[in-house]
Design a protein around this motif. Structure first.
Motif, PDB file in Angstrom:
ATOM      1  N   PHE A 349      39.657  39.374  44.350  1.00  0.00           N
ATOM      2  CA  PHE A 349      40.641  39.610  43.412  1.00  0.00           C
ATOM      3  C   PHE A 349      39.873  41.165  42.868  1.00  0.00           C
ATOM      4  N   LYS A 350      41.016  41.990  42.588  1.00  0.00           N
ATOM      5  CA  LYS A 350      40.688  43.116  41.934  1.00  0.00           C
ATOM      6  C   LYS A 350      40.345  42.830  40.273  1.00  0.00           C
ATOM      7  N   ALA A 351      39.320  43.109  39.930  1.00  0.00           N
ATOM      8  CA  ALA A 351      38.794  43.270  38.569  1.00  0.00           C
ATOM      9  C   ALA A 351      37.656  44.460  38.151  1.00  0.00           C
ATOM     10  N   ASP A 352      38.264  45.089  37.108  1.00  0.00           N
ATOM     11  CA  ASP A 352      37.324  46.540  36.775  1.00  0.00           C
ATOM     12  C   ASP A 352      36.520  45.808  35.742  1.00  0.00           C
ATOM     13  N   GLN A 353      35.191  46.446  35.951  1.00  0.00           N
ATOM     14  CA  GLN A 353      34.159  46.157  35.186  1.00  0.00           C
ATOM     15  C   GLN A 353      34.342  46.099  33.740  1.00  0.00           C
ATOM     16  N   THR A 354      35.119  46.878  33.340  1.00  0.00           N
ATOM     17  CA  THR A 354      35.433  46.561  31.842  1.00  0.00           C
ATOM     18  C   THR A 354      36.110  45.302  31.587  1.00  0.00           C
ATOM     19  N   GLU A 355      36.626  44.763  32.422  1.00  0.00           N
ATOM     20  CA  GLU A 355      37.494  43.496  32.109  1.00  0.00           C
ATOM     21  C   GLU A 355      36.668  42.233  32.309  1.00  0.00           C
ATOM     22  N   LEU A 356      35.412  42.351  32.798  1.00  0.00           N
ATOM     23  CA  LEU A 356      34.519  41.198  33.007  1.00  0.00           C
ATOM     24  C   LEU A 356      34.296  40.261  31.768  1.00  0.00           C
ATOM     25  N   ASP A 357      34.136  40.897  30.776  1.00  0.00           N
ATOM     26  CA  ASP A 357      33.770  40.240  29.369  1.00  0.00           C
ATOM     27  C   ASP A 357      34.998  39.569  28.779  1.00  0.00           C
ATOM     28  N   THR A 358      36.450  39.564  29.481  1.00  0.00           N
ATOM     29  CA  THR A 358      37.507  38.910  29.025  1.00  0.00           C
ATOM     30  C   THR A 358      38.164  38.178  30.266  1.00  0.00           C
TER      31      THR A 358
END
Length: 417
Positions: A349-358
């Protein structure tokens, strides 16, 4: 008149004799000249440029021999090829550089003898480049390894037989000093019957070389999974499980002329009893450079099927979520009729590092029966502190702390929706 004829004949004969002597002398002189020239070319006192190059190459090779086992072998152009176009000889692939004196044949006196004196050094051949790659499967064992198993598989289409050859096991870690191992082989989902090898006495590296046959139709073959259990027999005849190998057949191309030789590291069996709704094992990995989250769904165990039938299909739905909203979902293939299905399927899955907290991951184990609705058998969510606690949070945090590494864990399934 007769005297004149005799005189003329004598003169002509003399001339012919002189011509013959001259030709013979010329041929002898030419041969002597070539021999003399060859001796000059090969003389250690006065060497040609080509000889100097070759001697320098030989000297460097002798020096390298004392410091390294691998040395280059000179590649020589024989004199007969000096006038050839090297671009054409190399299939029009330019392999020479104008500024490199070692690579360009220089014009000069030709020798009729095929010797090093009439040859040019154009480069070297490294013998290391032509060696077969070394098989490190018996030497490279990761830390914490409890053993490694080799086997081969082949499928006979006409007789619908799966041929399994148990080859060997290496580096076993028994509970005692001595070890007498044997192996049980299952063809899942059937866990009631198995085939067993002979017991090898007092060895940590048993060599089995035994053949086994399972009868299975071609339609069901890719739904099956091989399971190897390696046991140790102690002096009281008690059996101790040393490790297991789970090998799904769905990703393999099995034909009559395709015999696959495979090795796998032994894994410890989860000896804890399954939880109320079963357990699921999967791996997580995050690549911070690519911004990619990878999930490998491995297996489940102890599932409570609503109906035990070969028509029952069990699959896993993996969903990437953000703020509890589903971003994307993917499914494994369904495994028929087993409360302990094996998947070994990978999803990214594409997941930006800034999105990992949510962000979070939801894995749902679902059962489907023809003509009926899908039934939820259990679910688990892994993610940051916002959504999870305990083992699920630990798994997520370990994934982030070890980028690009696969982190594998078992999780308890819950029945909440």
């Amino acid at each position: 008149t007769e005297q004149a004829v005799a005189v003329a004949g004598g003169i002509i004969g003399g001339i012919l004799l002189l011509v013959l002597i001259g030709i013979t002398a010329y041929l002898l002189w030419k041969k002597f000249f070539h021999l003399l020239y060859y001796e000059k070319l090969t003389s250690p006192v006065k060497t040609t440029n080509a000889n100097a190059i070759f001697q320098a190459q030989s000297t460097s090779e002798i020096q390298l021999k004392s410091t390294s086992r691998s040395r280059s072998v000179p590649f020589i152009i024989p004199p007969i090829l000096h006038g050839r176009d090297w671009s054409n000889l190399m299939n029009e692939e330019q392999v020479q550089e104008d500024s490199d004196p070692y690579m360009i044949p220089r014009s000069g006196p030709r020798s009729s003898f095929h010797s090093l004196a009439g040859a040019y050094v154009v480069g070297t051949i490294n013998p290391e480049l032509y060696k077969f790659p070394e098989d490190k499967s018996e030497t490279d064992f990761p830390e914490g390894n409890i053993g490694r198993l080799w086997f081969s598989i082949e499928y006979e289409q006409e007789s619908e037989r799966l041929l399994v050859s148990l080859i060997k096991v290496r580096k076993l870690q028994p509970p005692a000093d001595s070890c007498s191992p044997f192996v049980k082989i299952y063809l899942l989902p059937d866990e009631r019957s198995y085939l067993q090898s002979k017991t090898k006495r007092k060895t940590l590296n048993p060599q089995f070389d035994e053949n086994f046959v399972f009868q299975v139709s071609s339609k069901m073959l890719l739904q099956r999974t091989l399971k190897f259990l390696v046991y140790h027999v102690d002096k009281q005849k008690k059996h101790h499980l040393l490790g297991q190998v789970i090998f799904p057949l769905k990703n393999e191309t099995l034909t009559d002329d395709n015999k696959l030789v495979i090795w796998r590291d032994l894994e410890k069996e989860n000896l804890e009893p399954p939880s109320e709704y079963g357990d699921i094992q999967f791996s997580l990995s995050y690549n911070d450079y690519l911004g990619r989250l990878t999930v490998v769904v491995l297996r489940a165990r102890g599932l409570k099927l609503q109906e035990e039938s070969h028509a029952v299909g069990v699959y896993v739905k993996v969903s990437l979520m953000n703020h509890n909203k589903v971003i994307k979902s993917k499914k494994t293939a369904a495994v028929l009729g087993s409360p302990n299905p094996v998947y070994n399927e990978t999803f990214s899955f594409k997941a930006d590092q800034t999105e990992l907290d949510t962000a979070s991951l939801s894995l749902s184990v679902l059962q489907s029966i023809k003509g009926e609705k899908t039934h939820l058998l259990g679910r688990v969510v892994v993610g940051p502190f916002m959504y999870t606690r305990g083992k699920e949070l630990e798994h997520w945090n370990e994934m982030i702390s070890k980028p690009k590494e696969l982190v594998k864990r078992w999780h308890t399934l819950c029945h909440s929706t």
